[in-house]
Enzyme design. Structure first.
Site, mmCIF file in Angstrom:
data_model
loop_
_atom_site.group_PDB
_atom_site.id
_atom_site.type_symbol
_atom_site.label_atom_id
_atom_site.label_comp_id
_atom_site.label_asym_id
_atom_site.label_seq_id
_atom_site.Cartn_x
_atom_site.Cartn_y
_atom_site.Cartn_z
ATOM 1 C CG MET A 1 72.269 72.044 19.387
ATOM 2 S SD MET A 1 72.233 73.773 19.657
ATOM 3 C CE MET A 1 73.391 74.425 18.180
ATOM 4 C CD GLN B 1 74.160 63.397 18.090
ATOM 5 O OE1 GLN B 1 73.211 64.085 18.197
ATOM 6 N NE2 GLN B 1 74.876 63.513 19.405
ATOM 7 C CE1 TYR C 1 66.648 61.048 23.315
ATOM 8 C CE2 TYR C 1 68.773 62.084 23.329
ATOM 9 C CZ TYR C 1 67.198 62.271 23.488
ATOM 10 O OH TYR C 1 66.841 63.357 23.513
ATOM 11 N NE ARG D 1 77.348 65.751 23.004
ATOM 12 C CZ ARG D 1 76.538 66.756 23.379
ATOM 13 N NH1 ARG D 1 75.508 66.602 22.572
ATOM 14 N NH2 ARG D 1 76.744 67.951 23.686
ATOM 15 N N GLY E 1 76.684 74.739 21.899
ATOM 16 C CA GLY E 1 75.307 74.558 21.496
ATOM 17 C C GLY E 1 74.751 75.732 21.095
#
Ligand SMILES: Cc1cc2nc3c(=O)[nH]c(=O)nc-3n(C[C@H](O)[C@H](O)[C@H](O)COP(=O)(O)O)c2cc1C
Length: 366
Positions: free
Chosen positions: A26, A102, A182, A229, A322
């Protein structure tokens, strides 16, 4: 009494997790320093507070200067940034936690304001007609520059460099952010990738960029420490539109991932109602569990009951939470002891400083 499925331990390709609960990545936009680095007093304290998660996954962290698209997100490309993250991983490890970083490239979900007026990069020159969170607030996205083969080569190197930096910084592994509209997702979907070279035009070619990145990364770090992911049924959010080839593309990617010995595949259930979207599938874990042979992590909209059920049903090995993790640093202990969850405050998701970040209570931790 039998332990809840979420609280059973798990061997993540050699890394021992004390439970099946992951903290989902996050963005919190607290890297307000000029180096865009994580620091002990903010990110260090934040992740340390959440050490009891089976696995912590950090916020998306840009792999280069050109990968950025949101204000005050940390990077993992410079020496200063590696030093900053080193302090964070040390704090988490001293608290007995485990942490992946990440790795992020937003592609076209950016704005020229981040790039000295230059256009952001993407698979093709197609505007997502979305918004970018710039230092001056939300601004409309622009038509990006279609990446040249040189741009693609450089970006592959940036990911490999970020993977190596992550190892130097003491992370237990990395998660490639190939999700949520993305850069990688922009390559996967035919609606955002109209290339006619080796990176577009067919399912295999649209998936090639991801596999080139994984192949480059496993040269510099163990593939057992690489996770990634995917969000196959993302539609109408972050500029993504599905078509008839979208799910077959993700099916191809997931099947091909079986040729690797990765840390995990992290999937998201649909972020919105896709029951009316003709090409979407509604049950992601159920669809992909039979296709993927490795560790499967599932996310989006899970509570304690649904999390235990998805593991008991054999549809996932790990569950990523999350928003519940924003307001419940001791989420694991709360699940253990049946303590009610605290509500998160959306107004402080992305504001600078400690407020709404380090001040949530750890009620269930003794
Ligand atoms: C404040 C916030 C920031 C997020 N930033 C990221 C991010 O950097 N990378 C990512 O992959 N997902 C990001 N997400 C999505 C979450 O990882 C997760 O998929 C989403 O919150 C749904 O899970 P939940 O229902 O458990 O909250 C973010 C979500 C929130 C609420």
């Amino acid at each position: 009494m039998k332990k809840q499925a979420l609280l059973q331990d798990y061997n993540l390709n050699g890394l021992k997790l004390p439970n099946r609960i992951a903290m989902a990545p996050m963005t919190r936009s607290r890297a307000t320093n000029p180096e865009k680095k994580a620091t002990a007093d903010l990110q260090g304290e934040y992740y340390k507070q959440r050490f009891s998660a089976g696995l912590l996954i950090t916020e998306g962290s840009q792999v280069s200067e050109e990968a950025v698209g949101y204000v005050n997100t940390p990077g993992i490309y410079s020496k200063e940034q590696v030093e900053g993250w080193k302090e964070v991983t040390q704090m988490v490890h001293e608290a007995n936690g485990r942490i992946f970083i990440q790795l992020w490239h937003v592609g076209r979900m950016s704005h020229p304001d981040f790039h000295n007026g230059k256009k952001p990069l993407s698979a093709s020159a197609i505007n997502p007609n979305s918004q970018s969170y710039t230092p001056d607030g939300f601004k409309d996205t622009v038509t990006p520059k279609e990446m040249s083969l040189e741009d693609i080569k450089r970006t592959i190197k940036d990911f490999a460099n970020a993977g190596k930096n992550a190892m130097d910084a003491g992370f237990d592994g990395v998660e490639i952010h190939s999700s949520n509209g993305y850069l990688f997702h922009q390559f996967f979907n035919a609606t955002s990738n109209t290339r006619e070279d080796e990176y577009g035009g067919s399912i295999e070619k649209r998936a090639k960029f991801l596999f080139d990145v994984i192949d480059a990364m496993k040269e510099v770090m163990p593939e057992q420490k690489i996770g990634l992911r995917l969000n196959p049924s993302l539609h109408g959010i972050f500029g993504m539109e599905m078509d008839e080839e979208t799910i077959p593309t993700f099916d191809y990617i997931v099947s091909k991932l079986n040729n690797y010995d990765l840390a995990y595949l992290h999937l998201s259930e649909p972020f919105n109602d896709v029951s009316e979207v003709p090409y979407a599938i509604e049950e992601i874990a159920k669809h992909y569990r039979p296709l993927y042979k490795g560790t499967l992590m599932i996310n989006a909209g899970f509570d304690q009951e649904k999390g235990n059920k998805v593991i008991e049903d054999g549809d996932a090995d790990l569950v990523a939470y999350g928003k519940p993790y924003i307001s419940n640093p001791d989420l694991v202990e709360r699940f253990e002891k049946g303590v009610e969850l605290s509500k998160w405050d959306e107004d402080t998701f992305y504001v600078p400083g400690k407020e709404g970040y380090l001040d949530y209570e750890t009620k269930a931790r003794t």
